[in-house]
Design a protein around this motif. Structure first.
Motif, PDB file in Angstrom:
ATOM      1  N   UNK A  76      57.599  90.935  39.939  1.00 20.17           N
ATOM      2  CA  UNK A  76      58.734  90.114  39.337  1.00 20.17           C
ATOM      3  C   UNK A  76      58.334  88.844  39.126  1.00 20.17           C
ATOM      4  N   UNK A  77      59.218  88.017  38.528  1.00 19.44           N
ATOM      5  CA  UNK A  77      58.929  86.462  38.402  1.00 19.44           C
ATOM      6  C   UNK A  77      60.335  85.949  39.188  1.00 19.44           C
ATOM      7  N   UNK A  78      60.052  85.267  40.211  1.00 21.85           N
ATOM      8  CA  UNK A  78      61.075  84.877  41.201  1.00 21.85           C
ATOM      9  C   UNK A  78      60.922  83.113  41.207  1.00 21.85           C
ATOM     10  N   UNK A  79      62.280  82.451  41.019  1.00 23.31           N
ATOM     11  CA  UNK A  79      62.244  81.117  41.138  1.00 23.31           C
ATOM     12  C   UNK A  79      63.057  80.789  42.381  1.00 23.31           C
ATOM     13  N   UNK A  80      62.329  79.531  42.764  1.00 19.85           N
ATOM     14  CA  UNK A  80      62.781  79.202  44.082  1.00 19.85           C
ATOM     15  C   UNK A  80      63.328  77.745  43.830  1.00 19.85           C
ATOM     16  N   UNK A  81      64.638  77.533  43.669  1.00 16.60           N
ATOM     17  CA  UNK A  81      65.123  76.400  43.527  1.00 16.60           C
ATOM     18  C   UNK A  81      66.014  75.661  44.399  1.00 16.60           C
ATOM     19  N   UNK A  82      66.078  74.150  44.069  1.00 18.57           N
ATOM     20  CA  UNK A  82      66.955  73.418  45.133  1.00 18.57           C
ATOM     21  C   UNK A  82      66.388  72.078  45.024  1.00 18.57           C
ATOM     22  N   UNK A  83      67.197  71.018  45.329  1.00 16.81           N
ATOM     23  CA  UNK A  83      66.777  69.784  45.220  1.00 16.81           C
ATOM     24  C   UNK A  83      65.636  69.213  46.241  1.00 16.81           C
ATOM     25  N   UNK A  84      65.411  68.120  46.067  1.00 12.38           N
ATOM     26  CA  UNK A  84      64.197  67.521  46.590  1.00 12.38           C
ATOM     27  C   UNK A  84      64.588  67.393  48.170  1.00 12.38           C
ATOM     28  N   UNK A  85      63.826  68.026  49.111  1.00  9.77           N
ATOM     29  CA  UNK A  85      64.018  68.072  50.466  1.00  9.77           C
ATOM     30  C   UNK A  85      64.706  69.292  50.980  1.00  9.77           C
ATOM     31  N   UNK A  86      64.929  70.338  49.915  1.00 12.16           N
ATOM     32  CA  UNK A  86      65.617  71.608  50.197  1.00 12.16           C
ATOM     33  C   UNK A  86      64.636  72.400  51.181  1.00 12.16           C
ATOM     34  N   UNK A  87      63.341  72.213  51.121  1.00 12.50           N
ATOM     35  CA  UNK A  87      62.574  73.076  51.907  1.00 12.50           C
ATOM     36  C   UNK A  87      61.655  74.012  51.182  1.00 12.50           C
ATOM     37  N   UNK A  88      61.513  73.929  49.589  1.00 10.15           N
ATOM     38  CA  UNK A  88      60.768  74.566  48.970  1.00 10.15           C
ATOM     39  C   UNK A  88      59.505  74.308  49.236  1.00 10.15           C
ATOM     40  N   UNK A  89      58.890  73.290  49.329  1.00  9.24           N
ATOM     41  CA  UNK A  89      57.431  73.071  49.507  1.00  9.24           C
ATOM     42  C   UNK A  89      56.928  73.785  50.778  1.00  9.24           C
ATOM     43  N   UNK A  90      57.701  73.409  51.820  1.00  8.71           N
ATOM     44  CA  UNK A  90      57.511  74.368  53.142  1.00  8.71           C
ATOM     45  C   UNK A  90      57.420  75.664  53.048  1.00  8.71           C
ATOM     46  N   UNK A  91      58.564  76.373  52.374  1.00 16.69           N
ATOM     47  CA  UNK A  91      58.630  77.604  52.059  1.00 16.69           C
ATOM     48  C   UNK A  91      57.378  78.186  51.650  1.00 16.69           C
ATOM     49  N   UNK A  92      56.867  77.680  50.584  1.00 14.82           N
ATOM     50  CA  UNK A  92      55.677  77.954  49.712  1.00 14.82           C
ATOM     51  C   UNK A  92      54.410  77.984  50.796  1.00 14.82           C
ATOM     52  N   UNK A  93      54.395  76.698  51.541  1.00 14.98           N
ATOM     53  CA  UNK A  93      53.207  76.599  52.382  1.00 14.98           C
ATOM     54  C   UNK A  93      53.381  77.744  53.621  1.00 14.98           C
ATOM     55  N   UNK A  94      54.574  78.117  54.163  1.00 14.78           N
ATOM     56  CA  UNK A  94      54.748  79.444  54.645  1.00 14.78           C
ATOM     57  C   UNK A  94      54.175  80.746  54.155  1.00 14.78           C
ATOM     58  N   UNK A  95      54.320  80.679  52.877  1.00 13.79           N
ATOM     59  CA  UNK A  95      53.960  82.094  52.207  1.00 13.79           C
ATOM     60  C   UNK A  95      52.587  82.142  52.014  1.00 13.79           C
ATOM     61  N   UNK A  96      51.905  81.007  52.018  1.00 13.80           N
ATOM     62  CA  UNK A  96      50.279  81.059  51.717  1.00 13.80           C
ATOM     63  C   UNK A  96      49.461  80.591  53.002  1.00 13.80           C
ATOM     64  N   UNK A  97      50.320  80.643  53.953  1.00 15.96           N
ATOM     65  CA  UNK A  97      49.566  80.384  55.282  1.00 15.96           C
ATOM     66  C   UNK A  97      49.257  79.168  55.596  1.00 15.96           C
ATOM     67  N   UNK A  98      49.551  77.990  54.869  1.00 18.92           N
ATOM     68  CA  UNK A  98      49.202  76.741  55.060  1.00 18.92           C
ATOM     69  C   UNK A  98      50.117  76.053  56.235  1.00 18.92           C
ATOM     70  N   UNK A  99      51.032  76.607  56.664  1.00 18.09           N
ATOM     71  CA  UNK A  99      51.827  76.314  57.816  1.00 18.09           C
ATOM     72  C   UNK A  99      52.425  77.861  58.577  1.00 18.09           C
ATOM     73  N   UNK A 100      52.306  77.687  59.682  1.00 19.20           N
ATOM     74  CA  UNK A 100      52.939  78.857  60.445  1.00 19.20           C
ATOM     75  C   UNK A 100      54.411  78.609  60.912  1.00 19.20           C
ATOM     76  N   UNK A 101      54.847  79.797  60.769  1.00 20.71           N
ATOM     77  CA  UNK A 101      56.648  79.733  61.168  1.00 20.71           C
ATOM     78  C   UNK A 101      56.718  79.185  62.562  1.00 20.71           C
ATOM     79  N   UNK A 102      57.673  78.572  63.003  1.00 21.27           N
ATOM     80  CA  UNK A 102      58.242  78.241  64.322  1.00 21.27           C
ATOM     81  C   UNK A 102      58.892  79.339  64.783  1.00 21.27           C
ATOM     82  N   UNK A 103      59.689  80.199  64.037  1.00 25.00           N
ATOM     83  CA  UNK A 103      60.166  81.399  64.299  1.00 25.00           C
ATOM     84  C   UNK A 103      60.005  82.283  63.160  1.00 25.00           C
ATOM     85  N   UNK A 104      60.347  83.513  63.435  1.00 26.85           N
ATOM     86  CA  UNK A 104      60.329  84.650  62.629  1.00 26.85           C
ATOM     87  C   UNK A 104      58.674  85.053  62.074  1.00 26.85           C
ATOM     88  N   UNK A 105      58.898  86.004  61.022  1.00 22.38           N
ATOM     89  CA  UNK A 105      57.633  86.482  60.580  1.00 22.38           C
ATOM     90  C   UNK A 105      57.624  86.509  59.026  1.00 22.38           C
TER      91      UNK A 105
END
Ligand code: ADP
Ligand code: ADP
Length: 241
Positions: free
Chosen positions: A41-70
């Motif tokens: 699929x083609x999925x859009x992640x939207x939100x204003x600056x500071x909403x957490x989009x970049x962090x979410x992406x960095x969690x998806x590709x393993x550039x950040x590790x989650x503090x909680x969850x999998x």
């Protein structure tokens, strides 16, 4: 089925508290997100600056590790993988960026060849692969040019060709059209759509521009203060009241 799944994922960053209290506080960049991204699929992640989009992406590709969850990528929990294993997961994920991130000192061909060299492709296989990729994104005539001689749209095509070099199953586009004019944006979005249709790649588009999502995304995930506030088929999320 889901190619990426998040289960109760939070990411906290420590921030320095006020001088007076000397306390270390934390910001929840991503706050208890549970989410499935369906394969193909083609999925859009939207939100204003500071909403957490970049962090979410960095969690998806393993550039950040989650503090909680999998975080699961293709069924594998990457939350606590050792760095070496994470690199392999990352190799299956293509990334394109707002500022294109091309190497100035290399030609278009050199930029696209780079990830193939890193992946250890034999020399005689690299050139035909690069030619094929440049043909696919429509800039074969620029193979010998340096990035600074190209328009923004052409540079982003090089970025896309490079991201596709190792045939990733997932393509992450982080504000990939934010630096482009409306017409060039449409061309790049059409290319992303074609990648999804012809190659079967799951495309995740991160953007603060709602029109981008409306144009190409099957589903949309809306973020606010680290949380998913809305998720579903694009037509239903953007439906008129
Ligand atoms: P965008 O708005 O395009 O997501 P940002 O300017 O918010 O970009 O962030 C760019 C980079 O800086 C990201 O990698 C992000 O994780 C990091 N970053 C954002 N805010 C902070 C902060 N308060 N402290 C440290 N790093 C930050
Ligand atoms: P977006 O991509 O939607 O602009 P980000 O993921 O960059 O959002 O940022 C979400 C929140 O987390 C912001 O408040 C940002 O300042 C904060 N943040 C992001 N990265 C860091 C970091 N490395 N250190 C501290 N705060 C950060």
């Amino acid at each position: 089925s889901a190619i990426v799944s998040l289960r109760g994922v939070s990411k906290l960053f420590p921030v320095q508290g006020s001088k007076r209290t000397q306390r270390t506080e934390a910001v929840r960049a991503v706050d208890d997100v549970t989410l499935d991204i369906e394969e193909g699929t083609v999925v859009g992640i939207v939100g204003y600056s500071g909403a957490g989009k970049s962090t979410l992406v960095r969690l998806l590709n393993g550039l950040e590790r989650p503090t909680e969850g999998q975080v699961f990528v293709k069924g594998q929990d990457i939350s606590s993988l050792p760095e070496g294993e994470l690199r392999k997961v990352r190799a299956g994920i293509g990334m394109i960026f707002q500022q294109f991130n091309l190497l100035k000192s290399r030609t278009v061909s050199g930029n696209v060849a780079y990830p193939l060299k890193v992946a250890g492709w034999p020399k005689d296989k690299i050139k035909p692969r690069v030619d094929e990729l440049l043909e696919f994104v429509g800039i074969a005539d620029k193979a010998g040019s340096y990035p600074r001689r190209l328009s923004g749209g052409q540079q982003q095509r090089v970025g896309i060709a490079r991201a596709l070099a190792n045939a990733p199953d997932i393509l992450l586009a982080d504000e990939a059209t934010s630096a482009l004019d409306p017409e060039t944006t449409r061309d790049v979005l059409r290319l992303l759509r074609r990648i999804n249709k012809e190659l079967g790649t799951t495309v995740v588009v991160i953007t603060h521009e709602m029109h981008v999502v409306r144009e190409i995304c099957d589903t949309v995930v809306m973020m606010e203060s680290g949380r998913v506030v809305e998720a579903g088929p694009t037509y239903s999320v953007f439906a008129d009241p």
